[in-house]
Design a protein around this motif. Structure first.
Motif, PDB file in Angstrom:
ATOM      1  N   GLY A 228       0.821  -1.215   0.000  1.00  0.00           N
ATOM      2  CA  GLY A 228       0.000   0.000   0.000  1.00  0.00           C
ATOM      3  C   GLY A 228       0.851   1.260   0.000  1.00  0.00           C
ATOM      4  N   ASP A 229       0.282   2.344  -0.544  1.00  0.00           N
ATOM      5  CA  ASP A 229       1.026   3.603  -0.642  1.00  0.00           C
ATOM      6  C   ASP A 229       1.497   4.093   0.722  1.00  0.00           C
ATOM      7  N   GLN A 230       0.685   3.859   1.765  1.00  0.00           N
ATOM      8  CA  GLN A 230       1.007   4.402   3.080  1.00  0.00           C
ATOM      9  C   GLN A 230       2.283   3.828   3.670  1.00  0.00           C
ATOM     10  N   PHE A 231       2.813   2.768   3.040  1.00  0.00           N
ATOM     11  CA  PHE A 231       4.034   2.148   3.554  1.00  0.00           C
ATOM     12  C   PHE A 231       5.293   2.670   2.860  1.00  0.00           C
ATOM     13  N   GLY A 232       5.115   3.676   2.016  1.00  0.00           N
ATOM     14  CA  GLY A 232       6.287   4.303   1.402  1.00  0.00           C
ATOM     15  C   GLY A 232       6.735   3.598   0.134  1.00  0.00           C
ATOM     16  N   THR A 233       8.036   3.590  -0.086  1.00  0.00           N
ATOM     17  CA  THR A 233       8.571   3.095  -1.351  1.00  0.00           C
ATOM     18  C   THR A 233       9.419   1.835  -1.164  1.00  0.00           C
ATOM     19  N   VAL A 234       9.608   1.177  -2.284  1.00  0.00           N
ATOM     20  CA  VAL A 234      10.651   0.165  -2.412  1.00  0.00           C
ATOM     21  C   VAL A 234      11.601   0.703  -3.471  1.00  0.00           C
ATOM     22  N   SER A 235      12.809   1.040  -3.069  1.00  0.00           N
ATOM     23  CA  SER A 235      13.744   1.716  -3.962  1.00  0.00           C
ATOM     24  C   SER A 235      15.033   0.929  -4.115  1.00  0.00           C
ATOM     25  N   LYS A 236      15.625   1.064  -5.299  1.00  0.00           N
ATOM     26  CA  LYS A 236      16.954   0.518  -5.537  1.00  0.00           C
ATOM     27  C   LYS A 236      17.828   1.620  -6.108  1.00  0.00           C
ATOM     28  N   VAL A 237      19.080   1.591  -5.720  1.00  0.00           N
ATOM     29  CA  VAL A 237      20.029   2.610  -6.153  1.00  0.00           C
ATOM     30  C   VAL A 237      21.065   1.968  -7.063  1.00  0.00           C
ATOM     31  N   TYR A 238      21.298   2.601  -8.212  1.00  0.00           N
ATOM     32  CA  TYR A 238      22.254   2.101  -9.195  1.00  0.00           C
ATOM     33  C   TYR A 238      23.374   3.124  -9.360  1.00  0.00           C
ATOM     34  N   THR A 239      24.585   2.633  -9.463  1.00  0.00           N
ATOM     35  CA  THR A 239      25.738   3.512  -9.600  1.00  0.00           C
ATOM     36  C   THR A 239      26.498   3.166 -10.883  1.00  0.00           C
ATOM     37  N   PRO A 240      27.306   4.100 -11.378  1.00  0.00           N
ATOM     38  CA  PRO A 240      27.969   3.891 -12.678  1.00  0.00           C
ATOM     39  C   PRO A 240      28.885   2.677 -12.682  1.00  0.00           C
ATOM     40  N   SER A 241      28.894   2.022 -13.828  1.00  0.00           N
ATOM     41  CA  SER A 241      29.801   0.892 -14.048  1.00  0.00           C
ATOM     42  C   SER A 241      30.081   0.788 -15.531  1.00  0.00           C
ATOM     43  N   ASP A 242      31.266   0.379 -15.876  1.00  0.00           N
ATOM     44  CA  ASP A 242      31.603   0.157 -17.289  1.00  0.00           C
ATOM     45  C   ASP A 242      32.097  -1.263 -17.521  1.00  0.00           C
ATOM     46  N   GLN A 243      31.759  -2.146 -16.582  1.00  0.00           N
ATOM     47  CA  GLN A 243      32.223  -3.528 -16.673  1.00  0.00           C
ATOM     48  C   GLN A 243      31.054  -4.507 -16.662  1.00  0.00           C
ATOM     49  N   GLY A 244      31.051  -5.450 -17.592  1.00  0.00           N
ATOM     50  CA  GLY A 244      30.145  -6.584 -17.577  1.00  0.00           C
ATOM     51  C   GLY A 244      28.677  -6.216 -17.540  1.00  0.00           C
ATOM     52  N   VAL A 245      27.907  -7.096 -16.890  1.00  0.00           N
ATOM     53  CA  VAL A 245      26.465  -6.900 -16.843  1.00  0.00           C
ATOM     54  C   VAL A 245      26.104  -5.650 -16.046  1.00  0.00           C
ATOM     55  N   GLU A 246      26.971  -5.253 -15.109  1.00  0.00           N
ATOM     56  CA  GLU A 246      26.688  -4.050 -14.323  1.00  0.00           C
ATOM     57  C   GLU A 246      26.647  -2.801 -15.202  1.00  0.00           C
ATOM     58  N   SER A 247      27.463  -2.780 -16.262  1.00  0.00           N
ATOM     59  CA  SER A 247      27.425  -1.630 -17.167  1.00  0.00           C
ATOM     60  C   SER A 247      26.115  -1.593 -17.942  1.00  0.00           C
ATOM     61  N   SER A 248      25.573  -2.772 -18.286  1.00  0.00           N
ATOM     62  CA  SER A 248      24.279  -2.826 -18.981  1.00  0.00           C
ATOM     63  C   SER A 248      23.145  -2.412 -18.061  1.00  0.00           C
ATOM     64  N   ILE A 249      23.236  -2.806 -16.799  1.00  0.00           N
ATOM     65  CA  ILE A 249      22.253  -2.378 -15.803  1.00  0.00           C
ATOM     66  C   ILE A 249      22.285  -0.858 -15.659  1.00  0.00           C
ATOM     67  N   TRP A 250      23.473  -0.290 -15.635  1.00  0.00           N
ATOM     68  CA  TRP A 250      23.612   1.167 -15.507  1.00  0.00           C
ATOM     69  C   TRP A 250      23.006   1.887 -16.711  1.00  0.00           C
ATOM     70  N   GLN A 251      23.229   1.353 -17.915  1.00  0.00           N
ATOM     71  CA  GLN A 251      22.621   1.966 -19.097  1.00  0.00           C
ATOM     72  C   GLN A 251      21.096   1.938 -19.001  1.00  0.00           C
ATOM     73  N   LEU A 252      20.549   0.852 -18.499  1.00  0.00           N
ATOM     74  CA  LEU A 252      19.096   0.782 -18.320  1.00  0.00           C
ATOM     75  C   LEU A 252      18.622   1.758 -17.254  1.00  0.00           C
ATOM     76  N   ALA A 253      19.371   1.899 -16.174  1.00  0.00           N
ATOM     77  CA  ALA A 253      18.986   2.854 -15.122  1.00  0.00           C
ATOM     78  C   ALA A 253      18.908   4.263 -15.691  1.00  0.00           C
ATOM     79  N   LYS A 254      19.892   4.638 -16.506  1.00  0.00           N
ATOM     80  CA  LYS A 254      19.848   5.959 -17.145  1.00  0.00           C
ATOM     81  C   LYS A 254      18.637   6.077 -18.052  1.00  0.00           C
TER      82      LYS A 254
END
Length: 610
Positions: A228-254
């Motif tokens: 429910g909205d009253q319980f706030g958010t579920v958030s994930k934080v992504y940071t820059p990467s230029d290596q492997g699958v993490e770089s693809s995740i970062w491109q998607l985050a952008k």
């Protein structure tokens, strides 16, 4: 070609303008190309498989399917128009012009530097703000939405601050945020549950480096709590990467952050804050000011074609199931989101200096030109915009001081007072009780109000409109909707991301049908007509019999010409002003006052006429 929505006769397209071209091309796109594109993707796989597939739209073209629809389409359009306007060979092959963002470098759009630069010099350079508290806080009502404050931690970003702590970076005015969280989150459940969209509410933190560029630090993607909205958010934080699958995740985050930005740009920065808010000024001016009134003569060039283009937009673009709803993430909630954003619209804050100071990207300082000191020195929209703002204001000041010799003359101008009353109480009736409206009792109030009006109708609209095709014509750079959530480890999408990240990116953000429809419209909306009059130009040299205003107007034309020279000079200094072209090598010309006809990425028309 006639419109179904009423437009007063004296506000209808009545000159070359290519009014027929404009109406025809938009209707052609919606009523003819759209079903043709749909037929194409009903018979072929409904996805782009690679970036090369997308580039083929510009380098090779797209072949519409043979059949009665194509034949009717081709037979109904003169070949000359097909070639010149729709880039077709007359046999069903449609080819789009190459957007500026990929003309020099086809991959520069994907760099972090270009991602940050476009917040200062792209098509939506009016949202970035200086971060003044950490972590960023939400203004949503916690009684309804729970805790919506950011979950980004110091540990996630401090290693990217060139040795500074977060507090030191904030104190040094080096942290900035592109914040789409609060405007998106209240709509998240309706958008994601009742439409095909799968998107997030986003926050993007950036660090101002010594070379003047913005370095992204983290992107927070948030969903409402499943309970429910009253319980706030579920958030994930992504940071820059230029290596492997993490770089693809970062491109998607952008990309998810840009999806938010694209929708808010089109619905708020563009439609609401220029097209919609200026229309009451057009109506009140025509209803209450005589054509001989000096303020009517001052403002009239800045209202040309606006009501007609707005009527066309209501019929074909922002209507139910129209192009905006089909191609931007808020879908059928687009107009509601725009209307809700209007609650935060404040007329005096549309003045460029006020806007820059409110967002914390500049401070008042009497030791600097125009009494403004930029906290981001290399901020092309703000730097060029302030010069144009100053030119407009100097012209309005000279003009108003010629006709109004004292505050008393403003107060006793009955037409002016009725005009201002109607504008506030009827034109912007939802805002009639707001205390920030000026009383229109002094020359300074008249000057400031007219300057803001001209700024909105000319330069502000130009800054957020004519870069649409140059930047978003390659929708990979500016996706406007997303169809899948971020791949989670262990999912088939995550495994595919490891082996074919481009395909996952395209499946997530670039649906072919909507892409073709959107870029077809963006090309039309980014194109200058042959009879466009630009800031500092009038359709007649004898628009008034008073010689002093004519001489003043000639002087402002010279100022604008000087501004063009300054822009060209700054754009050529790539070492000092890195944000003026960036990795994509697009010179910042969206506030270059004049332009040629066509798709130029520059020019400030007098009015909102496209």
């Amino acid at each position: 070609m006639s419109l179904d929505i009423y437009v007063p006769r004296d506000e209808q397209f009545g000159h070359l303008k290519m009014s027929d071209f404009l109406t025809f091309s938009l209707k052609f796109t919606v009523q003819s190309l759209f079903p043709a594109f749909k037929a194409l993707f009903d018979n072929t796989p409904n996805e782009f498989d690679s970036f090369e597939d997308v580039l083929e739209l510009y380098e090779g073209g797209i072949k519409l399917p043979e059949g009665p629809l194509l034949k009717a389409l081709i037979d109904s359009i003169p070949l000359e128009i097909l070639k010149d306007v729709f880039h077709s060979d007359g046999e069903g092959l449609f080819k789009f012009p190459t957007p500026q963002v990929i003309q020099e470098d086809k991959t520069a759009w994907s760099t972090d530097e270009e991602f940050g630069r476009e917040m200062l010099a792209g098509i939506n350079p009016v949202l970035i703000t200086r971060l003044q508290e950490f972590p960023p806080k939400s203004n949503l009502d916690p009684n309804i939405y729970g805790n919506q404050n950011s979950t980004i931690t110091r540990a996630q970003i401090e290693d990217k601050l060139d040795g500074l702590t977060v507090d030191e970076a904030i104190k040094a005015n080096m942290l900035f945020i592109l914040n789409h969280h609060d405007i998106v989150m209240p709509y998240w459940r309706r958008i994601n549950v009742t439409t095909n969209t799968k998107t997030y509410a986003s926050r993007t933190l950036l660090f101002l480096q010594d070379n003047g560029t913005l370095k992204p630090l983290a992107i927070e993607l948030s969903l409402p709590h499943p309970d429910g909205d009253q319980f706030g958010t579920v958030s994930k934080v992504y940071t820059p990467s230029d290596q492997g699958v993490e770089s693809s995740i970062w491109q998607l985050a952008k990309a998810y952050a840009v999806v938010n930005d694209s929708g808010i740009h089109e619905l708020v920065s563009h439609w609401l804050n220029t097209h919609a808010v200026i229309e009451p000024f057009v109506i009140a001016t025509n209803r209450q000011l005589s054509v001989l009134h000096p303020i009517h003569k001052l403002l009239l060039p800045h209202f040309r074609d606006t009501m007609n283009i707005n009527a066309l937009a209501r019929q074909l673009l922002i209507n139910s199931d129209g192009i905006i709803e089909l191609t931007f993430f808020p879908s059928k909630y687009s107009m509601e989101m725009s209307a809700v954003a209007y609650k935060d619209w404040i007329f005096p804050e549309q003045a460029l200096p006020a806007d820059l100071m409110k967002r914390g990207v500049a401070v008042e300082d009497l030791n600097y030109p125009h009494d403004i000191r930029f906290l981001i020195q290399d901020y092309p929209y703000a730097v060029d915009g302030l010069k144009v703002w100053s030119a407009i204001k100097s012209w309005v000041t000279e003009y108003c001081n010629f006709y109004y010799k004292s505050d008393d003359t403003v107060q006793k101008d009955s037409e002016l007072q009725v005009w201002w009353k109607e504008l506030r109480e009827e034109g912007h009736g939802d805002k009639k009780d707001e205390p920030w409206w000026s009383k229109m009792q002094t020359r300074q109030e008249l000057i400031e109000s007219c300057t803001i009006t001209i700024w909105i109708a000319s330069a502000l609209h130009a800054a957020v409109n004519f870069g649409q095709y140059p930047y978003a014509g390659y929708l990979v750079n500016r996706p406007s909707l997303s169809r899948m959530f971020m791949p989670e480890p262990g999912s088939p999408e995550y495994e595919e991301l490891k082996t074919n990240p481009d395909k996952v990116f395209l499946k997530t953000t670039v649906p072919p049908l909507q892409t073709l429809l959107e870029i077809s419209v963006l090309e039309v909306l980014s194109t200058h007509a042959s009879d466009t009059l630009y800031l500092g130009q009038r359709d007649s040299p004898e628009w008034t019999k008073d010689q002093e205003p004519i001489l003043d107007f000639e002087r402002v034309g010279k100022k604008l010409s000087d501004i063009e020279d300054q822009i060209m000079q700054m754009n050529s200094d790539h070492q000092k002003w890195k944000n003026r072209s960036g990795p994509a090598k697009i010179p910042y010309t969206l506030l270059f006052p004049t332009s040629e006809e066509g798709l130029t990425g520059k020019g400030i028309p007098n009015s909102i006429n496209i």
